[in-house]
Structures are given as C-alpha cells and as structure tokens.
Design an enzyme around this catalytic site. Structure first.
Site, mmCIF file in Angstrom:
data_model
loop_
_atom_site.group_PDB
_atom_site.id
_atom_site.type_symbol
_atom_site.label_atom_id
_atom_site.label_comp_id
_atom_site.label_asym_id
_atom_site.label_seq_id
_atom_site.Cartn_x
_atom_site.Cartn_y
_atom_site.Cartn_z
ATOM 1 N N LYS A 187 11.336 5.470 -2.491
ATOM 2 C CA LYS A 187 12.302 6.587 -2.548
ATOM 3 C C LYS A 187 11.970 7.661 -1.522
ATOM 4 C CE LYS A 187 12.535 6.169 -7.598
ATOM 5 N NZ LYS A 187 12.207 6.880 -8.834
ATOM 6 N N HIS A 224 -11.462 -2.717 7.716
ATOM 7 C CA HIS A 224 -11.591 -3.341 6.393
ATOM 8 C C HIS A 224 -13.094 -3.329 6.074
ATOM 9 C CE1 HIS A 224 -10.835 -5.681 2.949
ATOM 10 N NE2 HIS A 224 -10.117 -6.669 3.453
ATOM 11 N N ARG A 258 -4.892 -0.437 -0.100
ATOM 12 C CA ARG A 258 -4.561 -1.233 1.090
ATOM 13 C C ARG A 258 -3.189 -0.784 1.569
ATOM 14 N NH1 ARG A 258 -5.146 -7.602 1.891
ATOM 15 N NH2 ARG A 258 -7.261 -6.841 2.251
ATOM 16 N N ARG A 311 -7.860 -12.127 -2.069
ATOM 17 C CA ARG A 311 -9.290 -11.923 -2.334
ATOM 18 C C ARG A 311 -9.643 -10.472 -2.640
ATOM 19 N NH1 ARG A 311 -8.245 -16.110 0.334
ATOM 20 N NH2 ARG A 311 -6.919 -14.695 1.478
ATOM 21 N N THR A 312 -9.180 -9.559 -1.802
ATOM 22 C CA THR A 312 -9.645 -8.169 -1.954
ATOM 23 C C THR A 312 -9.199 -7.594 -3.292
ATOM 24 O OG1 THR A 312 -9.511 -7.951 0.440
ATOM 25 C CG2 THR A 312 -9.743 -5.926 -0.814
HETATM 26 N N1 ASP Z 1 -7.715 -10.826 4.463
HETATM 27 C C1 ASP Z 1 -8.091 -10.189 5.697
HETATM 28 C C2 ASP Z 1 -7.408 -8.846 5.847
HETATM 29 O O1 ASP Z 1 -6.793 -8.367 4.919
HETATM 30 C C3 ASP Z 1 -7.870 -11.078 6.877
HETATM 31 C C4 ASP Z 1 -6.443 -11.458 7.164
HETATM 32 O O2 ASP Z 1 -5.514 -11.042 6.467
HETATM 33 O O3 ASP Z 1 -6.267 -12.213 8.116
HETATM 34 O O4 ASP Z 1 -7.527 -8.247 6.896
#
Ligand code: ASP
Length: 318
Positions: free
Chosen positions: A83, A133, A105, A53-54
């Site tokens: 590396k 997040h 991320r 999703r993100t």
């Molecule tokens: N998608 C959310 C996160 O990246 C929740 C999860 O992964 O459980 O934190």
C-alpha cells in the site's frame, strides 16, 4: 554485537568466538534436543525476497534455542508495503509489538542498514539485494575453517555470477577481517564471464588488505590449484530484463559449470561449496563426491551459525 548488517563489522576474535559457540550449540542440540536459552523471546522474520535456507534455518535456530518466531513472507505483497508503507515505518510498527529481534531480507541494497537506523531492537541482515549476506559468509567461512584445520595457505575460487551475488561479496569482506593481523596466506581467484566479474569495490578492499587475487575465465585451469571452489548461480532476478538474464545463465552453463568430468582434475582434498539454490551450475553427479560439501555440511552449518548469532545477540552471557 547489536545489529548484523555487514561482514565487515566482524574481526578475527568475534568470528572465532561465534565458531566456538556454534560448535558448542551443535553438541548441546545433539545431546539435549530443544534448548531453553531464548525462552520467552520472539524473533520476527520479515522476508521481501524468496528464501529456503536462510528463513528456515533462522526459524529453526530460534526454536531449537527455545524461542518463538512470527514471520511475513513475500512482504512486498503481504505487508502494507503493497500500500506504499515505507520500510522504516514497517520496522517501527513491528518493534512496537515488543518483539526481541528482526531478521530481514530485502531486494534493495542497504535496506537492512536503513531498518537499523530506526530500530530499537537488533536487526539481522538476511540479504539486501546485491549488497551483502553476512550470516551466509559466516557459515561459509565456518565450513572452510572446519574443513582445513591448518589453513595457512588456501586458494579460494569464487565462480559464477560475481557481479550480482551478495554471498561472494560478504565472503570476501569476512575473509579480509578474519585474516587481518594473522600470518595465513590466502588468495582468491574470481572465475566468471567478464560481464559477471567481481565489482571493483571488493577488489579494492582486497588490495588494501594485501590479499592477492586473480581474475580468471578458464575454469579448467582454475580447478587445478583451487582448495575451496565456491560456485554461485546467475542472479537472474537482478538483470534489467529476462533476455539478458537468460544470456548470462547460458554463458555460465557453457563454460563455468562444474561436472564429474572437469572436477576430476581438482585436488583430492579440495572442497566444493555453493550457497544454493543451484540452477544447473553444479551437476547432480558431483553431489556424491566427498569433496562436495554443500549437502549437508555447509547447509547444516547455517543452522548452527545462526543459533550462535542469535544466542550472542539475545543472550550474550550464555
Ligand atoms: N541464497 C543465496 C542468497 O540469498 C544465494 C542465491 O540466492 O543465489 O543470496
């Protein structure tokens, strides 16, 4: 607003302005399709951890605003991190290519903040290990406030793996900022096996903000009084070994999973949220209940909230 690193950086006014911008962009997108606010802008998506999703919603948010993206997925393997290059050096390399913002991320808590220290461009935290997040929290709160337009008294239950989940940490911090100075009375219930309980730093922040909370282990009892039920998965990748992760997952499946039977006692106007992915802790039979909002509403709100964030950061006058 330059970087987005933590839910704690917002206040009620900035949150509400983002929500109004998200409402407006939702309408403009529906009326006009692809918009051109970010024409000529390039946003880099640097992902060291998996994401559906993100990453997708940030990517589409940029495109729907008329900008472009480049990305590295599995950056721990496919960038020079493999590396031995430091995150700080990677950021300095990427920004030298005249990109306009970077969404990151990473598996380490504090990684986005470390990136921001060397960055000359805006850094957006799309999840830093078990830390935060913040953009997920914004879309979660947007979904909550949209579902309860008069939301003076709300009981929000956060359930599942509260110890390792970054979304629940950010949501608590965002609610603290949202309620500051308001007359609304919200309270939290943290419902989890004791070994997956919410960490004390968040409990202390809630206490300091005068937001009441209860710790619970009885899901059935909790469901009776809940307005917002926010379920989470066990973050198995954060356990020291697979056996402990499996044990935690089994304990959540046994006593904390939502299904058609136990949700029958929930209030008729309650809502059910999940940041997703789910791994058994909400049965698919729940999906068709009108109280279930994770598909498509909560998920889709991620697109509009991320469009609002990008517009605010990259084109603040629009
Ligand atoms: N998608 C959310 C996160 O990246 C929740 C999860 O992964 O459980 O934190």
């Amino acid at each position: 607003m330059h970087h987005i690193l933590s839910a704690s950086q917002f206040n009620r006014a900035t949150i509400l302005t983002l929500f109004t911008t998200a409402d407006r962009l939702k309408q403009e997108r529906r009326d006009h399709g692809v918009l051109n606010y970010l024409h000529g802008k390039l946003v880099y998506l640097l992902f060291y951890e998996p994401s559906t999703r993100t990453r997708t919603s940030f990517g589409l948010a940029v495109r729907y605003l008329g900008g472009r993206t480049e990305f590295t997925e599995a950056a721990g393997i496919f960038s020079s991190a493999a590396k031995g290059e430091t995150l700080e050096d990677t950021i300095q390399v990427l920004q030298s290519y005249e990109i306009d913002a970077l969404v990151i991320r990473h598996k380490e808590r504090g990684a986005a903040a470390a990136a921001a220290k060397v960055a000359t461009i805006p850094i957006i935290n799309a999840g830093d290990g078990d830390g935060e997040h913040p953009t997920q929290a914004l879309l979660d709160l947007y979904t909550i406030v949209s579902a309860f337009p008069t939301h003076n008294n709300l009981t929000i239950t956060l359930c599942g793996d509260l110890k390792h989940g970054r979304t629940v940490r950010s949501l608590c911090r965002l609610v603290i900022k949202y309620l500051a100075g308001s007359t609304e009375n919200w309270n939290f219930i943290f419902c989890s096996p004791p070994e997956l309980a919410m960490q004390t730093d968040i409990l202390e922040e809630l206490t300091a903000a005068n937001i009441p909370y209860k710790i619970a282990t009885d899901l059935a009892q909790t469901l009776l009084t809940t307005d917002v039920f926010y379920q989470t998965r066990v973050q198995r990748e954060r356990f020291p070994d697979a056996i402990q992760g499996d044990a935690a997952w089994s304990s959540v499946q046994a006593s904390f999973a939502l299904n058609a039977q136990n949700m029958a006692t929930m209030k008729p106007n309650a809502i059910i949220l999940h940041p997703l992915p789910r791994v058994g802790e909400i049965s698919p039979e729940v999906d068709t209940d009108p109280r279930a909002r994770y598909f498509p509403e909560q998920t889709r709100n991620g697109l509009y909230i991320r469009m609002a964030i990008l517009l605010t950061i990259l084109h603040p006058k629009k």
